[in-house]
Design an enzyme around this catalytic site. Structure first.
Site, PDB file in Angstrom:
ATOM      1  N   GLU A 100      36.023 -20.066 -20.960  1.00 35.85           N
ATOM      2  CA  GLU A 100      36.701 -20.465 -22.193  1.00 35.85           C
ATOM      3  C   GLU A 100      36.083 -19.795 -23.409  1.00 35.85           C
ATOM      4  O   GLU A 100      36.782 -19.428 -24.367  1.00 35.85           O
ATOM      5  CB  GLU A 100      36.666 -21.987 -22.342  1.00 35.85           C
ATOM      6  CG  GLU A 100      37.539 -22.751 -21.333  1.00 35.85           C
ATOM      7  CD  GLU A 100      36.911 -22.930 -19.961  1.00 35.85           C
ATOM      8  OE1 GLU A 100      35.719 -22.589 -19.793  1.00 35.85           O
ATOM      9  OE2 GLU A 100      37.594 -23.403 -19.040  1.00 35.85           O
ATOM     10  N   LYS A 109      40.404 -22.469   1.801  1.00 38.39           N
ATOM     11  CA  LYS A 109      40.935 -23.562   0.975  1.00 38.39           C
ATOM     12  C   LYS A 109      42.170 -24.155   1.675  1.00 38.39           C
ATOM     13  O   LYS A 109      43.024 -23.413   2.161  1.00 38.39           O
ATOM     14  CB  LYS A 109      41.296 -22.994  -0.410  1.00 38.39           C
ATOM     15  CG  LYS A 109      41.213 -24.000  -1.509  1.00 38.39           C
ATOM     16  CD  LYS A 109      41.156 -23.352  -2.885  1.00 38.39           C
ATOM     17  CE  LYS A 109      41.321 -24.434  -3.936  1.00 38.39           C
ATOM     18  NZ  LYS A 109      41.041 -23.992  -5.286  1.00 38.39           N
ATOM     19  N   ARG A 113      34.188 -26.205 -24.406  1.00 41.35           N
ATOM     20  CA  ARG A 113      33.238 -25.161 -24.029  1.00 41.35           C
ATOM     21  C   ARG A 113      33.165 -24.060 -25.084  1.00 41.35           C
ATOM     22  O   ARG A 113      32.167 -23.372 -25.213  1.00 41.35           O
ATOM     23  CB  ARG A 113      33.669 -24.531 -22.691  1.00 41.35           C
ATOM     24  CG  ARG A 113      33.263 -25.316 -21.480  1.00 41.35           C
ATOM     25  CD  ARG A 113      31.797 -25.080 -21.190  1.00 41.35           C
ATOM     26  NE  ARG A 113      31.288 -26.031 -20.233  1.00 41.35           N
ATOM     27  CZ  ARG A 113      31.326 -25.880 -18.919  1.00 41.35           C
ATOM     28  NH1 ARG A 113      31.861 -24.791 -18.404  1.00 41.35           N
ATOM     29  NH2 ARG A 113      30.830 -26.796 -18.128  1.00 41.35           N
TER      30      ARG A 113
HETATM   31  C1  LIG Z   1      35.174 -25.587 -17.812  1.00 41.02           C
HETATM   32  C2  LIG Z   1      36.317 -25.779 -16.863  1.00 41.02           C
HETATM   33  N1  LIG Z   1      37.402 -24.998 -16.961  1.00 41.02           N
HETATM   34  C3  LIG Z   1      38.435 -25.174 -16.123  1.00 41.02           C
HETATM   35  C4  LIG Z   1      38.391 -26.130 -15.156  1.00 41.02           C
HETATM   36  C5  LIG Z   1      39.595 -26.383 -14.263  1.00 41.02           C
HETATM   37  N2  LIG Z   1      39.272 -26.142 -12.851  1.00 41.02           N
HETATM   38  C6  LIG Z   1      39.004 -27.136 -11.997  1.00 41.02           C
HETATM   39  S1  LIG Z   1      38.637 -26.601 -10.477  1.00 41.02           S
HETATM   40  C7  LIG Z   1      38.877 -24.999 -10.933  1.00 41.02           C
HETATM   41  C8  LIG Z   1      38.715 -23.910  -9.945  1.00 41.02           C
HETATM   42  C9  LIG Z   1      37.374 -23.934  -9.344  1.00 41.02           C
HETATM   43  O1  LIG Z   1      37.303 -22.931  -8.398  1.00 41.02           O
HETATM   44  P1  LIG Z   1      36.098 -22.925  -7.380  1.00 41.02           P
HETATM   45  O2  LIG Z   1      34.853 -23.246  -8.073  1.00 41.02           O
HETATM   46  O3  LIG Z   1      36.155 -21.651  -6.632  1.00 41.02           O
HETATM   47  O4  LIG Z   1      36.401 -24.156  -6.434  1.00 41.02           O
HETATM   48  P2  LIG Z   1      37.539 -24.331  -5.309  1.00 41.02           P
HETATM   49  O5  LIG Z   1      38.528 -25.295  -5.906  1.00 41.02           O
HETATM   50  O6  LIG Z   1      38.144 -23.016  -5.025  1.00 41.02           O
HETATM   51  O7  LIG Z   1      36.847 -24.908  -4.156  1.00 41.02           O
HETATM   52  C10 LIG Z   1      39.212 -24.907 -12.277  1.00 41.02           C
HETATM   53  C11 LIG Z   1      39.528 -23.665 -12.994  1.00 41.02           C
HETATM   54  C12 LIG Z   1      37.229 -26.927 -15.077  1.00 41.02           C
HETATM   55  N3  LIG Z   1      37.110 -27.904 -14.191  1.00 41.02           N
HETATM   56  N4  LIG Z   1      36.213 -26.723 -15.931  1.00 41.02           N
END
Ligand SMILES: Cc1ncc(C[n+]2csc(CCOP(=O)(O)OP(=O)(O)O)c2C)c(N)n1
Length: 647
Positions: free
Chosen positions: A372, A284, A400
């Protein structure tokens, strides 16, 4: 040397490029992403991590025919640049510009509007089934991060996909990070897979070296082979996914375009008759030192300027939005005084401002990952045993857990404090992230208390009040830099279901809820200079409503309700329901978000577009007053309006 990026207008332009060219292109895309996010803000770290992976997918597949579904969709900047949006890319997240998330209205290469984690696998599986039913041969690829793979919906899709036996490709983009480091057993498992495969590779290397030593070679080789087998049995990469019915491949270096392309092609040629998971390891923030060093800090970055990879200046708006900071401080304060308070977040300790509580009271904090539903279910267990769970989740993501709010909390009559952050229009993130439905979904439940502060001081009061209430209660607050106090809002003690009259006025009443209180007071000032005396009431509660205050307003004259929420089912709807149930025919104009999904853009502009600024509220009051008194002249002497008692 000529830059390659300006020659890329569609994925087809990748086909003729050499591996070296593609590597150069990846560097140019990284520079472009860093430049534009530095100006507009955006999801920097995640996008820098998937540049090579996205290039490899577009080089191997033809997504004008095949389907590509991104989970969350915050990592689609390279995809946008490659799919005909290179020139528009600098407009990303700005008013009228490209969306920061996939948007089918922008490009046929964006399969779904995305923004919520965990949805891609289900959507992809639906497309696979549709292809099957329609006899289409096109391929379906879903890209999902390790963080999002923990979402309940993603695990439900894994379960179903494995059983369906239908072929599609899941690319697991594993960077060990959600927004913060990934948490939970799945994260631990993926870590073991990564470490295990590195360990196996190391053993291979050691074996090769030992073989070259004549004296010890064969014996050591055997010992090493035994050791490797033992390790492999314990941490066979991908066992979990294999057991779930997937063909697992990996883990692969997600920054090696050649390796990725060859892998995708080889796997494709195998014609495997079941779902396939390719595990790709990426970093990342890759290629931009500040983001590599602080991937969480640059997950969703504000604007910044940098020089030679060093941040020179970050935007003024960096750090937590104002209300979140106030909540964070107040929660720690309450947690110190009341040992029953437990804080729960769903993968967003930073964003929700629960991180300080976590540091102060690690035993009374839990990050459940992007789950959630589970967060709310777990809160029920804690509440049942006498704790006071404070569940801090953004408005849009709490959707959710709708059923858990119903079944696990309100139906049981359990006390739980829902701190609903980012409630209202969030600005640049757009329709997937605007939190404009929570009043409606919370106030539907019997026994639920629903409130919103008008300013910082009131948020503190409300949190304190909610923790002591012994009921399920929701507090909503927006993403905005705080207005420390709204003039006229006094921090009078809260009383359940009691509004506060902030300004008297005989011609009309503005019932303002939460963030609109400040604008309502400003509009009353504008109106006063035109000779219209508008009363302003800080509603404080959307449930229970202050029937006395609302009926008194209806007796006085027309009412304008103002809320940063969908008109359907919101605070204003509640006011209408109350008046209707009391048989009071009243002229009510409701201001709120129209029955449409609101695009991304600067919050003040979006608020104005929905008449939720002072000018919009004043215009509504003028309309209400003139409808009430048809034929009466509009302009009167400026009215002297007294302030309310602040109650
Ligand atoms: C239902 C939901 N909860 C929380 C979020 C907030 N959120 C956006 S990106 C993220 C992390 C995602 O991690 P990952 O899938 O590993 O992607 P990365 O950013 O590490 O590439 C979160 C928690 C979201 N988008 N959707």
């Amino acid at each position: 040397m000529e830059r390659i990026l300006p020659t890329i207008n569609s994925p087809a332009d990748l086909k003729g490029l050499s591996w070296d060219d593609l590597k150069t292109l990846a560097g140019e895309i990284r520079d472009e992403i860093t430049r534009v996010v530095g100006r507009n803000g955006g999801h920097l770290s995640s996008n820098l991590g998937v540049v090579e992976l996205t290039i490899a997918l577009h080089k191997t597949y033809d997504f004008s025919v095949d389907s590509l579904v991104f989970d969350v969709g915050h990592q689609t900047y390279t995809h946008k640049i490659l799919t005909g949006r290179r020139e528009a890319f600098p407009t990303i997240r700005t008013d009228g510009g490209l969306s920061g998330f996939p948007s089918p209205s922008e490009s046929p290469y964006d399969t779904f509007f995305e923004g919520h984690a965990g949805a891609a696998l289900s959507q992809a599986l639906g497309l696979v089934m549709a292809n099957h039913l329609q006899g289409r041969k096109s391929r379906v690829v879903a890209m999902v991060g390790d963080g999002s793979m923990t979402a309940g919906m993603a695990l439900e899709a894994l379960n179903n996909a494995g059983q369906s036996g239908k072929r599609f490709l899941v690319v697991l983009n594993d960077n060990e990070m959600s927004i913060s480091p990934s948490v939970g057993a799945l994260a631990n498992y993926l870590n073991r897979v990564r470490v295990g495969s590195a360990y196996n590779e190391l053993k291979q290397d050691v074996r090769a070296v030992l073989k070259k030593i004549p004296m010890f070679g064969p014996r050591m080789e055997k010992a090493v082979a035994e050791l490797r087998d033992t390790v492999a049995r314990a941490i066979l990469p991908g066992q979990f996914f294999e057991h779930m019915g997937f063909a697992y491949f990996g883990p692969y270096d997600g920054h090696n375009i050649k390796l990725l392309c060859e892998t995708f092609e080889e796997i494709d040629a195998l014609h495997i008759d079941k779902p396939i998971l390719v595990h790709v390891v990426t970093e990342k923030g890759r290629g931009f030192k500040p983001a590599e060093d602080d991937p969480a800090g640059y997950h969703s970055s504000g604007p910044f300027t940098h020089h030679n990879g060093k941040i020179v200046a970050a935007s003024e708006g960096a750090g937590l939005p104002g209300y979140t900071q106030v909540f964070s401080d107040a929660l720690v304060d309450i947690g110190r005084r009341d040992k029953r308070v437990v804080a729960i977040t769903a993968a967003m300790p930073d964003g929700t401002g629960t991180i300080e509580f976590a540091k102060a009271f690690p035993d009374r904090f839990v990050d459940v990952a992007i789950c959630e539903q589970h967060a709310v279910g777990m809160a029920a267990g804690l509440a049942k045993a006498g704790f006071i769970p404070v569940v801090a989740i953004y408005s849009t993501f709490l959707q959710r857990a709708y059923d858990q709010v119903f079944h696990d909390i309100t139906l049981q009559g359990l006390p739980c404090v829902f701190c609903i952050d980012r409630a209202g229009l969030v600005g640049a993130d757009g329709p997937t992230h605007h939190g404009v439905f929570d009043i409606a979904y919370m106030r539907a439940f019997p026994g639920m208390v629903v409130m919103a502060p008008a300013d910082a001081a009131e948020l503190k009061l409300m949190l304190e009040f909610a923790v002591g209430l012994g009921k399920p209660v929701a507090i909503r607050y927006p993403r905005t830099t705080i207005v420390d106090s709204v003039a006229g809002v006094e921090t009078a003690p809260l009383e359940l279901g009691r509004a506060a009259v902030l300004r008297e006025g005989a011609d009309a009443t503005i019932l303002a809820y939460g963030t609109t209180v400040g604008a309502a007071l400003d509009s009353a000032e504008i109106l006063s200079s035109e000779g219209i005396a508008a009363a302003v009431v800080n509603a404080r509660f959307a449930k229970p409503l202050d029937a006395d205050a609302i009926l008194a307003a209806a007796r006085r004259g027309p009412i304008v309700t103002a809320e940063e929420h969908a008109l359907a089912g919101g605070f204003g709807s509640g006011v209408l329901e109350l008046l209707s149930s009391k048989g009071v025919p009243a002229g009510v104009i409701r201001l709120g978000i129209a029955d449409q999904f609101i695009e991304h853009g600067a919050r003040p502009r979006l608020l104005a577009s929905q008449s939720l600024d002072a000018a919009g509220i004043a215009a509504a009051v003028r309309r209400a007053v003139s409808a009430e008194r048809p034929g009466e002249g509009r302009v009167r002497e400026p009215h002297k309006s007294g302030k309310g008692d602040g109650r």
